[in-house]
Scaffold this motif. Structure first.
Motif, PDB file in Angstrom:
ATOM      1  N   VAL A 142       0.842  -1.201   0.000  1.00 20.45           N
ATOM      2  CA  VAL A 142       0.000   0.000   0.000  1.00 20.45           C
ATOM      3  C   VAL A 142       0.878   1.252   0.000  1.00 20.45           C
ATOM      4  O   VAL A 142       0.592   2.236  -0.671  1.00 20.45           O
ATOM      5  CB  VAL A 142      -0.954  -0.012   1.216  1.00 20.45           C
ATOM      6  N   LEU A 143       1.981   1.199   0.752  1.00 19.44           N
ATOM      7  CA  LEU A 143       2.831   2.386   0.898  1.00 19.44           C
ATOM      8  C   LEU A 143       3.935   2.458  -0.151  1.00 19.44           C
ATOM      9  O   LEU A 143       4.680   3.435  -0.185  1.00 19.44           O
ATOM     10  CB  LEU A 143       3.466   2.396   2.294  1.00 19.44           C
ATOM     11  N   GLU A 144       4.066   1.426  -0.982  1.00 15.57           N
ATOM     12  CA  GLU A 144       5.100   1.373  -2.022  1.00 15.57           C
ATOM     13  C   GLU A 144       6.505   1.554  -1.433  1.00 15.57           C
ATOM     14  O   GLU A 144       7.230   2.481  -1.790  1.00 15.57           O
ATOM     15  CB  GLU A 144       4.825   2.410  -3.105  1.00 15.57           C
ATOM     16  N   ALA A 153      12.985  -3.491   8.261  1.00 17.70           N
ATOM     17  CA  ALA A 153      11.970  -3.260   9.290  1.00 17.70           C
ATOM     18  C   ALA A 153      11.564  -4.584   9.937  1.00 17.70           C
ATOM     19  O   ALA A 153      11.485  -4.696  11.167  1.00 17.70           O
ATOM     20  CB  ALA A 153      10.753  -2.562   8.679  1.00 17.70           C
ATOM     21  N   ALA A 154      11.327  -5.593   9.110  1.00 19.39           N
ATOM     22  CA  ALA A 154      10.942  -6.907   9.639  1.00 19.39           C
ATOM     23  C   ALA A 154      12.073  -7.491  10.487  1.00 19.39           C
ATOM     24  O   ALA A 154      11.835  -8.083  11.546  1.00 19.39           O
ATOM     25  CB  ALA A 154      10.580  -7.852   8.493  1.00 19.39           C
ATOM     26  N   PRO A 186      10.457   5.223  15.476  1.00 16.75           N
ATOM     27  CA  PRO A 186      11.181   6.053  14.506  1.00 16.75           C
ATOM     28  C   PRO A 186      11.997   5.224  13.507  1.00 16.75           C
ATOM     29  O   PRO A 186      12.133   5.615  12.338  1.00 16.75           O
ATOM     30  CB  PRO A 186      12.112   6.907  15.388  1.00 16.75           C
ATOM     31  N   THR A 187      12.528   4.096  13.963  1.00 21.15           N
ATOM     32  CA  THR A 187      13.281   3.222  13.050  1.00 21.15           C
ATOM     33  C   THR A 187      12.365   2.691  11.949  1.00 21.15           C
ATOM     34  O   THR A 187      12.682   2.778  10.756  1.00 21.15           O
ATOM     35  CB  THR A 187      13.862   2.021  13.842  1.00 21.15           C
ATOM     36  N   ILE A 188      11.222   2.133  12.354  1.00 22.71           N
ATOM     37  CA  ILE A 188      10.300   1.561  11.370  1.00 22.71           C
ATOM     38  C   ILE A 188       9.747   2.650  10.460  1.00 22.71           C
ATOM     39  O   ILE A 188       9.620   2.473   9.236  1.00 22.71           O
ATOM     40  CB  ILE A 188       9.152   0.812  12.100  1.00 22.71           C
ATOM     41  N   GLN A 189       9.446   3.812  11.050  1.00 23.64           N
ATOM     42  CA  GLN A 189       8.942   4.940  10.251  1.00 23.64           C
ATOM     43  C   GLN A 189       9.954   5.312   9.163  1.00 23.64           C
ATOM     44  O   GLN A 189       9.576   5.526   8.004  1.00 23.64           O
ATOM     45  CB  GLN A 189       8.699   6.139  11.182  1.00 23.64           C
ATOM     46  N   ARG A 190      11.231   5.384   9.532  1.00 16.61           N
ATOM     47  CA  ARG A 190      12.238   5.756   8.539  1.00 16.61           C
ATOM     48  C   ARG A 190      12.313   4.742   7.405  1.00 16.61           C
ATOM     49  O   ARG A 190      12.400   5.101   6.234  1.00 16.61           O
ATOM     50  CB  ARG A 190      13.613   5.908   9.213  1.00 16.61           C
ATOM     51  N   TYR A 191      12.261   3.444   7.728  1.00 15.80           N
ATOM     52  CA  TYR A 191      12.295   2.421   6.673  1.00 15.80           C
ATOM     53  C   TYR A 191      11.063   2.530   5.771  1.00 15.80           C
ATOM     54  O   TYR A 191      11.163   2.336   4.558  1.00 15.80           O
ATOM     55  CB  TYR A 191      12.363   1.019   7.282  1.00 15.80           C
ATOM     56  N   ASP A 193       9.291   5.231   5.186  1.00 20.47           N
ATOM     57  CA  ASP A 193       9.235   6.526   4.484  1.00 20.47           C
ATOM     58  C   ASP A 193      10.104   6.517   3.235  1.00 20.47           C
ATOM     59  O   ASP A 193      10.000   7.417   2.419  1.00 20.47           O
ATOM     60  CB  ASP A 193       9.717   7.648   5.421  1.00 20.47           C
ATOM     61  N   ALA A 194      10.962   5.547   3.118  1.00 22.27           N
ATOM     62  CA  ALA A 194      11.942   5.571   2.002  1.00 22.27           C
ATOM     63  C   ALA A 194      11.261   5.336   0.650  1.00 22.27           C
ATOM     64  O   ALA A 194      10.258   4.684   0.584  1.00 22.27           O
ATOM     65  CB  ALA A 194      13.008   4.507   2.225  1.00 22.27           C
TER      66      ALA A 194
END
Lengths: 194, 194
Positions: A142-144, A153-154, A186-191, A193-194
């Motif tokens: 969904v977020l591409e 992230a996983a 924040p870690t997962i968000q950064r991954y 957001d890429a």
């Protein structure tokens, strides 16, 4: 060894031999890993004859797949994670993930998946499929998000539950979900957001 | 089963029975995990009598500890990670960590630690000690990082090598070290800056 007649957790009218076998399989696969949990031991823990296990599930590999099947429907969770601000999706994902692991009914199944994945090809395939096709990958579609970011992230989340519930490493084992969300979101968000 | 007389990788004058046993133990613990790698099988792979394994190492647990001992001296690596700008320590740490995992002589040993940690208490204790007392914790002590942040950083890196080398999950398995450093270094940096 003879199978004992007890049926742990069995409530008449609310369970069935099939459910008892699955519950016993989750506990034993979780405690011993795929290779060392025998059909005989699972049948004994469920209070049934091993033949009944084969009748319901066929071979051990099929019982394992049934026992380890993702216990919640991704279609139900996906909207919970995707709803709300895009900038808080990391937090919602970490919180949802930790909430499932906090559930004592689900945790043995998850621990079983991690344990089996490191020691058997069947378990490794199952965890790969789980990560590739389930909840996490659907969010990414969904977020591409690029596949490598998804893996990172996983890997962070699987590493955390391995430390917390398999190795019981401190201070992570005793940290609250809120502390972990603050640290990991924040870690997962950064991954993502890429 | 009789032990075969072959000694894989043995080079006269450059090895010894003791080294052969350790090398075989690393391969077998790595492939099978602690519980399923027997002294007999390790002796067979090393081309020696099982009695010689016991003579050199005593019990299986002691052989395991010797085989899995961190193969590089933290005192040698620590200055490499700590030298240079504080803002690039995440990058240096990730790069150093991945470089050790890229070494085909060391990787079986590391995979063995991960595999055994999920399936035996001996292996779990070893990995806990490894993370708590070795390289990673020493960096944290110098930088005064909270234990939970240290756990999160270690969980990210352990998760990555589990995906890359144990589960062989794509695209992480085929990604270059440079790609992984670019992706992971900011995560580790953030944990160590806290």
């Amino acid at each position: 060894m003879t199978a004992p007649a007890r049926r742990p957790g069995r409530r008449p009218g609310r369970s069935s031999s099939r459910d008892d076998i699955l519950a016993a399989a989750r506990v034993l696969f979780g405690e011993r890993g795929y290779d060392k949990a025998s059909i005989r031991a699972i049948a004994a823990a469920a209070g049934v004859d091993p033949a009944l296990v084969h009748h319901f599930f066929g071979a051990k590999e099929e019982l394992f797949a049934a026992a380890m099947e993702f216990p919640v429907d991704p279609e139900t969770i996906l909207p919970l994670i995707l709803a709300g601000p895009r900038a808080e999706i990391g937090e919602r994902l970490v919180r949802t993930f930790l909430r499932f692991w906090s559930d004592p009914r689900l945790r043995p199944q998850f621990v079983g998946i991690i344990r089996s994945a490191t020691t058997s090809e069947t378990g490794a395939t199952l965890l790969r499929d789980f990560i590739t096709s389930q909840l996490f990958a659907r969010v990414a579609a969904v977020l591409e998000v690029p596949g490598l970011n998804l893996n990172a992230a996983a890997a962070q989340l699987v590493g955390v539950v391995m430390f917390r519930y398999v190795l019981e490493m401190e201070p992570m084992a005793s940290a609250s979900d809120d502390e972990l969300v603050a640290l990991l979101a924040p870690t997962i968000q950064r991954y993502l957001d890429a």
